[in-house]
Design an enzyme around this catalytic site. Sequence first.
Site, PDB file in Angstrom:
ATOM      1  N   GLY A 112       7.047   0.420   6.760  1.00  0.00           N
ATOM      2  CA  GLY A 112       7.244   1.265   7.930  1.00  0.00           C
ATOM      3  C   GLY A 112       5.979   1.320   8.758  1.00  0.00           C
ATOM      4  N   THR A 156       0.839  -1.216   0.000  1.00  0.00           N
ATOM      5  CA  THR A 156       0.000   0.000   0.000  1.00  0.00           C
ATOM      6  C   THR A 156       0.871   1.263   0.000  1.00  0.00           C
ATOM      7  OG1 THR A 156      -0.037   0.065   2.417  1.00  0.00           O
ATOM      8  CG2 THR A 156      -1.851  -1.115   1.360  1.00  0.00           C
ATOM      9  N   ILE A 209       3.045   4.546  -0.357  1.00  0.00           N
ATOM     10  CA  ILE A 209       4.159   4.978  -1.207  1.00  0.00           C
ATOM     11  C   ILE A 209       4.785   3.766  -1.901  1.00  0.00           C
ATOM     12  CG2 ILE A 209       6.479   5.996  -1.161  1.00  0.00           C
ATOM     13  CD1 ILE A 209       5.476   7.706   1.275  1.00  0.00           C
ATOM     14  N   ASP A 267       5.928  -8.149   2.033  1.00  0.00           N
ATOM     15  CA  ASP A 267       5.030  -7.369   2.888  1.00  0.00           C
ATOM     16  C   ASP A 267       4.350  -8.309   3.877  1.00  0.00           C
ATOM     17  OD1 ASP A 267       3.793  -4.299   2.437  1.00  0.00           O
ATOM     18  OD2 ASP A 267       2.522  -5.625   3.644  1.00  0.00           O
ATOM     19  N   LYS A 298      13.746   7.179  11.985  1.00  0.00           N
ATOM     20  CA  LYS A 298      14.060   7.732  10.665  1.00  0.00           C
ATOM     21  C   LYS A 298      15.383   8.506  10.700  1.00  0.00           C
ATOM     22  CE  LYS A 298      10.356   6.139   8.620  1.00  0.00           C
ATOM     23  NZ  LYS A 298      10.490   5.099   7.588  1.00  0.00           N
ATOM     24  N   TYR A 307       9.148   7.206  16.224  1.00  0.00           N
ATOM     25  CA  TYR A 307       9.082   7.250  14.752  1.00  0.00           C
ATOM     26  C   TYR A 307      10.198   8.124  14.168  1.00  0.00           C
ATOM     27  CZ  TYR A 307       7.350   7.918  10.027  1.00  0.00           C
ATOM     28  OH  TYR A 307       7.256   7.950   8.654  1.00  0.00           O
TER      29      TYR A 307
HETATM   30  P1  NAD Z   1       1.599   2.355   4.385  1.00  0.00           P
HETATM   31  O1  NAD Z   1       1.048   1.962   5.719  1.00  0.00           O
HETATM   32  O2  NAD Z   1       0.671   2.574   3.266  1.00  0.00           O
HETATM   33  O3  NAD Z   1       2.703   1.314   3.907  1.00  0.00           O
HETATM   34  C1  NAD Z   1       3.516   0.625   4.790  1.00  0.00           C
HETATM   35  C2  NAD Z   1       3.679  -0.780   4.282  1.00  0.00           C
HETATM   36  O4  NAD Z   1       4.534  -1.476   5.197  1.00  0.00           O
HETATM   37  C3  NAD Z   1       2.351  -1.560   4.218  1.00  0.00           C
HETATM   38  O5  NAD Z   1       2.251  -2.230   2.971  1.00  0.00           O
HETATM   39  C4  NAD Z   1       2.455  -2.518   5.383  1.00  0.00           C
HETATM   40  O6  NAD Z   1       1.731  -3.724   5.201  1.00  0.00           O
HETATM   41  C5  NAD Z   1       3.964  -2.753   5.450  1.00  0.00           C
HETATM   42  N1  NAD Z   1       4.370  -3.233   6.766  1.00  0.00           N
HETATM   43  C6  NAD Z   1       4.085  -2.675   7.966  1.00  0.00           C
HETATM   44  N2  NAD Z   1       4.562  -3.428   8.965  1.00  0.00           N
HETATM   45  C7  NAD Z   1       5.194  -4.472   8.396  1.00  0.00           C
HETATM   46  C8  NAD Z   1       5.890  -5.601   8.900  1.00  0.00           C
HETATM   47  N3  NAD Z   1       6.003  -5.825  10.236  1.00  0.00           N
HETATM   48  N4  NAD Z   1       6.411  -6.492   8.028  1.00  0.00           N
HETATM   49  C9  NAD Z   1       6.266  -6.307   6.685  1.00  0.00           C
HETATM   50  N5  NAD Z   1       5.612  -5.270   6.142  1.00  0.00           N
HETATM   51  C10 NAD Z   1       5.078  -4.363   6.994  1.00  0.00           C
HETATM   52  O7  NAD Z   1       2.471   3.648   4.686  1.00  0.00           O
HETATM   53  P2  NAD Z   1       3.290   4.668   3.755  1.00  0.00           P
HETATM   54  O8  NAD Z   1       2.923   6.007   4.236  1.00  0.00           O
HETATM   55  O9  NAD Z   1       3.189   4.355   2.332  1.00  0.00           O
HETATM   56  O10 NAD Z   1       4.762   4.397   4.293  1.00  0.00           O
HETATM   57  C11 NAD Z   1       5.809   3.909   3.463  1.00  0.00           C
HETATM   58  C12 NAD Z   1       7.110   4.417   4.042  1.00  0.00           C
HETATM   59  O11 NAD Z   1       7.143   5.840   3.931  1.00  0.00           O
HETATM   60  C13 NAD Z   1       7.280   4.118   5.536  1.00  0.00           C
HETATM   61  O12 NAD Z   1       8.609   3.761   5.788  1.00  0.00           O
HETATM   62  C14 NAD Z   1       6.949   5.434   6.192  1.00  0.00           C
HETATM   63  O13 NAD Z   1       7.542   5.570   7.448  1.00  0.00           O
HETATM   64  C15 NAD Z   1       7.503   6.403   5.172  1.00  0.00           C
HETATM   65  N6  NAD Z   1       6.982   7.758   5.251  1.00  0.00           N
HETATM   66  C16 NAD Z   1       5.654   7.992   5.124  1.00  0.00           C
HETATM   67  C17 NAD Z   1       5.186   9.293   5.218  1.00  0.00           C
HETATM   68  C18 NAD Z   1       3.731   9.616   5.108  1.00  0.00           C
HETATM   69  O14 NAD Z   1       3.333  10.753   5.404  1.00  0.00           O
HETATM   70  N7  NAD Z   1       2.878   8.698   4.676  1.00  0.00           N
HETATM   71  C19 NAD Z   1       6.085  10.360   5.432  1.00  0.00           C
HETATM   72  C20 NAD Z   1       7.444  10.077   5.546  1.00  0.00           C
HETATM   73  C21 NAD Z   1       7.878   8.769   5.456  1.00  0.00           C
END
Ligand code: NAD
Length: 254
Positions: free
Chosen positions: A71, A11, A13, A32, A154, A150
Amino acid sequence: MGLYAMTGGATGIGGELRKQLLERGHEVISVDIKEGDIIADLSNREGREAAIAGIRERAPEGLDGFIPCAGLPPVARPLGLIPAVNYFAVVEMAEGLRDLVGQRRGSMLLVASNSAPMVPKDDPYVELCLAGDEAATIEDISGKDGHTAYAGSKRAVTAWMRRNVVDYAKAGVRLNAVAPGITMTPLTEQVYADEELGQAMRDFGDMVPWGGTAQPDQIANVMRFLLSEEADFVCGSVYFIDGGSDAMLRPDDF
Ligand code: NAD
């Protein structure tokens, strides 16, 4: 066309990046906890080892890139899950796949956050992450708060990337990181649903110079570029994709 391995491709990013790579004819091995080519829980060592073994089996001739995107948000509980997935799984998988990516002079792109500089670099939690002591890190963070867990994870991922650029380059791996700002994904929805952190995130979004929040494709577009041959001399960089919020907060640091 390239062969990429990634985590967190179900899901948000990661899901968008996976889609963009597939649309352009690349192959993607997605790990995942929810859905993917390899289902693994990266919060523990067994899951990480299974993920590395599964990728190695599918890519005996090397990888063009590895993107650890999985994440957990600041609202995840218990708090120890946050460094486990956001830091220790990233480092363990990068180490476990380094030779495969080096085999093709490929690239690893870590996913940090614009929140990383919000935790001081000498924070004991960040130092414990970087020292590689997972049990002590989890114990340390259990008495703290979700934001520190968090953002500190990072900060540690970013510092780990910078500290390892030379060694990885020698091994044929180009290391970089992106630092996205608030992006509309399931992770952000979870934070928005939290009374205290949700309001703080909305207030922060209102201050972003270039306006509000990002969509996943605005992050994935830059990630895809950084993975490509067009970015071949980009090495050791932290790309803020945050509408100018880091520059707003730290105008004299770069
Ligand atoms: P998201 O929740 O849509 O995606 C996270 C993915 O990680 C999911 O597919 C989930 O199933 C997977 N995941 C979570 N725990 C897991 C585990 N224990 N084992 C395997 N897979 C696991 O979130 P996102 O916002 O797309 O985040 C993607 C990355 O971007 C993350 O590292 C997040 O910290 C980083 N990020 C997000 C934002 C934001 O605002 N959304 C900002 C900065 C950084």
